[in-house]
Design a protein around this motif. Structure first.
Motif, mmCIF file in Angstrom:
data_model
loop_
_atom_site.group_PDB
_atom_site.id
_atom_site.type_symbol
_atom_site.label_atom_id
_atom_site.label_comp_id
_atom_site.label_asym_id
_atom_site.label_seq_id
_atom_site.Cartn_x
_atom_site.Cartn_y
_atom_site.Cartn_z
ATOM 1 N N MET A 50 0.730 -1.158 -0.327
ATOM 2 C CA MET A 50 0.459 0.227 0.003
ATOM 3 C C MET A 50 1.008 1.019 -0.485
ATOM 4 S SD MET A 50 -0.930 0.071 3.896
ATOM 5 C CE MET A 50 -0.569 -1.032 5.229
ATOM 6 N N ASN A 51 -0.086 2.576 -0.955
ATOM 7 C CA ASN A 51 0.808 3.268 -0.583
ATOM 8 C C ASN A 51 0.594 4.168 0.495
ATOM 9 O OD1 ASN A 51 2.404 3.992 -2.606
ATOM 10 N ND2 ASN A 51 1.076 3.612 -3.897
ATOM 11 N N ARG A 52 1.330 5.040 1.848
ATOM 12 C CA ARG A 52 1.071 5.610 2.985
ATOM 13 C C ARG A 52 -0.197 7.126 2.592
ATOM 14 N NH1 ARG A 52 3.532 3.239 7.706
ATOM 15 N NH2 ARG A 52 2.194 3.828 8.909
ATOM 16 N N LEU A 53 -0.667 6.819 4.092
ATOM 17 C CA LEU A 53 -1.660 7.489 4.223
ATOM 18 C C LEU A 53 -1.122 8.515 5.357
ATOM 19 C CD1 LEU A 53 -5.436 6.422 4.093
ATOM 20 C CD2 LEU A 53 -4.574 7.200 2.383
ATOM 21 N N PHE A 54 -0.249 9.667 5.650
ATOM 22 C CA PHE A 54 -0.393 10.345 6.438
ATOM 23 C C PHE A 54 -1.242 11.180 7.111
ATOM 24 C CE2 PHE A 54 3.255 9.631 2.761
ATOM 25 C CZ PHE A 54 3.189 8.665 3.598
ATOM 26 N N GLU A 55 -1.799 11.594 6.765
ATOM 27 C CA GLU A 55 -2.896 12.217 8.113
ATOM 28 C C GLU A 55 -2.527 11.314 9.236
ATOM 29 O OE1 GLU A 55 -5.203 12.596 4.323
ATOM 30 O OE2 GLU A 55 -4.496 11.562 5.280
ATOM 31 N N SER A 56 -3.163 11.825 10.373
ATOM 32 C CA SER A 56 -2.635 11.321 11.407
ATOM 33 C C SER A 56 -3.603 9.998 11.789
ATOM 34 C CB SER A 56 -2.654 12.219 12.593
ATOM 35 O OG SER A 56 -1.963 11.397 14.233
#
Length: 487
Positions: A104-110
């Motif tokens: 997966m490509n990461r989500l960076f919202e906390s």
């Protein structure tokens, strides 16, 4: 999760989120590099980042997923659609197929970042490999820090540090052959109801979601608006904006692709280098917003500068409704709000004008404007939306000072001098000449009659006097100053 025997030829899951493209997709490249069957999955999960997408964003997602599915099909692949809790659906697909890895490509919202980590930890404990990559930003949050080891709170030094250390990845096209994955059950996207019905309010949405649409938008921008980007982007009647923001939000194009294409055009003499770098700086502002939200997760809900929580907002429901409908009596404000409702997008300069009007002329809490934009913008992005609203409100990181209050009449006269933008979106004022167009209430009665304009009937009178509103806003700022302990 039930136990299924897995072998070296077990399939792997490529979990799409906001990376709806085949080119320059690191998770996709790594998944197919395993040489094993790849299950391409998208899960419609409202809790993915802690806030459900707005209606306009869902319209875009519907078209983008269809485009992605078609692109996969052209290469022999297939997009599996599931709706529900992400971890539950991942586990269900693992049980059904014996898959033993998730890419997966990461989500960076906390909240999304934490959820990803929790899911990966739980799956790894059961023997499922999880690999995450950065497919959304120039560089991952946490990698650009100031001399004290903390996040930058001022944009210019952040941009300088970002551009000094961020390295572009190699451009990739994705594998030509994406066949080989077993067929498993998939939802029908038509059953998801992402496209509005009864009524269908999207008739004016003139967009082409998907990777091909993103590439076309970038090419059109390089050939046109980028050449005079520094000035052209301030004039809403001109095609000066890139219109890449929704494509970037949904990951239909890599930000590195946008940066390098602009710089390549400058290197080959197709556009001035200064204009290309101005555009790169705007990509950098998007990056700054994302990094800030990662480090300060309350950005969409609380003032970045705590003293602004004491600001005395007004409860002006009538004013807020007039603002949302484009009926404030200020033509440039109303044009912007009508453009937003009709097209799902608003010109960059006009976004600042309408935000200033809501916050400073009406003293309505910036969070109400942020929520309206979240629901109505096709490019609604949690980090950019919050950061930009707080920038106008004066409460954000490296924000414009609160006492910078846009005069909507002067802004209209300066940036829409020909009146083309207002005449397009506020057609009831088309008959007025340029002298009166941005302040029709100042026009003599005979001028209004000749133009077929009856103030209060055809077009509203201003719902607030800007001069009085400005004084009221500056008086309200003293509450913030007092809470801060200023003299």
């Amino acid at each position: 999760m039930t136990t299924t025997a897995r072998t070296s030829k077990a399939p792997v899951i490529l979990w799409f989120r906001r990376d709806l493209r085949l080119h320059d997709n690191p998770a996709l490249e790594r998944a197919f590099a395993t040489g094993r069957p790849v299950l391409c999955l998208y899960v419609l999960d409202p809790a993915q980042c802690g806030r459900a997408s707005g209606a306009a964003s869902l319209w875009w997602l519907d078209k983008s997923l269809r485009a992605l599915a078609a692109s996969l099909a052209e290469r022999g692949g297939r997009l599996i659609l599931r709706r529900g809790d992400s971890e539950t659906e991942l586990r269900r697909l693992i049980d059904q197929t014996g898959a033993d890895a998730v890419y997966m490509n990461r989500l960076f919202e906390s909240e999304g970042f934490t959820r990803d980590a929790d899911i990966a930890h739980a799956l790894k404990a059961e023997g499922v490999e999880c690999q995450g990559y950065n497919g959304a930003l120039l560089t991952r949050p946490g990698s650009v820090l100031n001399g004290s080891g903390g996040p930058y709170k001022v944009f210019t030094p952040f941009l300088k540090a970002l551009l000094a250390q961020a390295e572009p990845p190699p451009h990739t096209l994705g594998p030509r052959d994406m066949s080989g994955a077993s067929k498993v059950a998939s939802d029908d996207i038509d059953d998801w109801g992402l496209h509005p019905m009864r009524p269908d309010w999207s008739g004016g949405f003139d967009w082409t979601p998907g990777e091909a649409g993103a590439t076309e938008a970038l090419s059109r921008f390089i050939a046109g608006g980028l050449k005079t980007y520094g000035k052209g982007r301030d004039h809403p009647s001109e095609p000066g904006c890139s219109r890449l923001s929704p494509h970037l939000h949904w990951g239909e194009i890599s930000p590195w692709r946008a940066v390098q294409t602009a710089r390549d055009a400058a290197a080959h003499g197709k556009v001035p280098a200064a204009e290309a770098e101005k555009f790169v700086a705007e990509i950098g502002w998007r990056e700054f917003s994302a990094h800030l939200l990662h480090h300060f997760p309350t950005l969409p809900d609380r003032a970045f500068r705590p003293e602004y929580e004491a600001f005395p907002w007004r409860d002006d429901e009538a004013g807020f409704r007039a603002w949302t409908k484009g009926l404030t009596g200020y033509p440039i404000v109303d044009a912007g709000m009508r453009q937003l409702w009709t097209t799902g997008w608003m010109h960059n300069r006009v976004r600042m004008i309408v935000a200033s009007f809501l916050i400073k002329d009406l003293l309505v809490d910036w969070r109400r404007g942020e929520a309206w934009f979240w629901d109505t913008l096709v490019d609604a992005d949690l980090a950019s939306n919050a950061q930009n609203w707080q920038w106008v409100a004066g409460s954000g990181a490296d924000a414009a000072p609160y006492f910078r209050i846009f005069n909507p009449t002067a802004q209209g006269e300066k940036f829409d001098a020909s009146g083309a933008y207002v005449r397009r979106w506020v057609p009831e004022l088309r008959g007025l000449n340029d002298k009166w167009l941005h302040a029709p209430w100042t026009a003599p009665p005979e001028i209004l009659r000749a133009a077929g304009v009856r103030l209060g009937t055809d077009y509203p009178r201003p719902i607030v006097d800007h001069g009085e509103a400005r004084d009221r806003a500056l008086a309200a700022l003293k509450v913030v100053s007092a809470s801060r302990g200023d003299d």
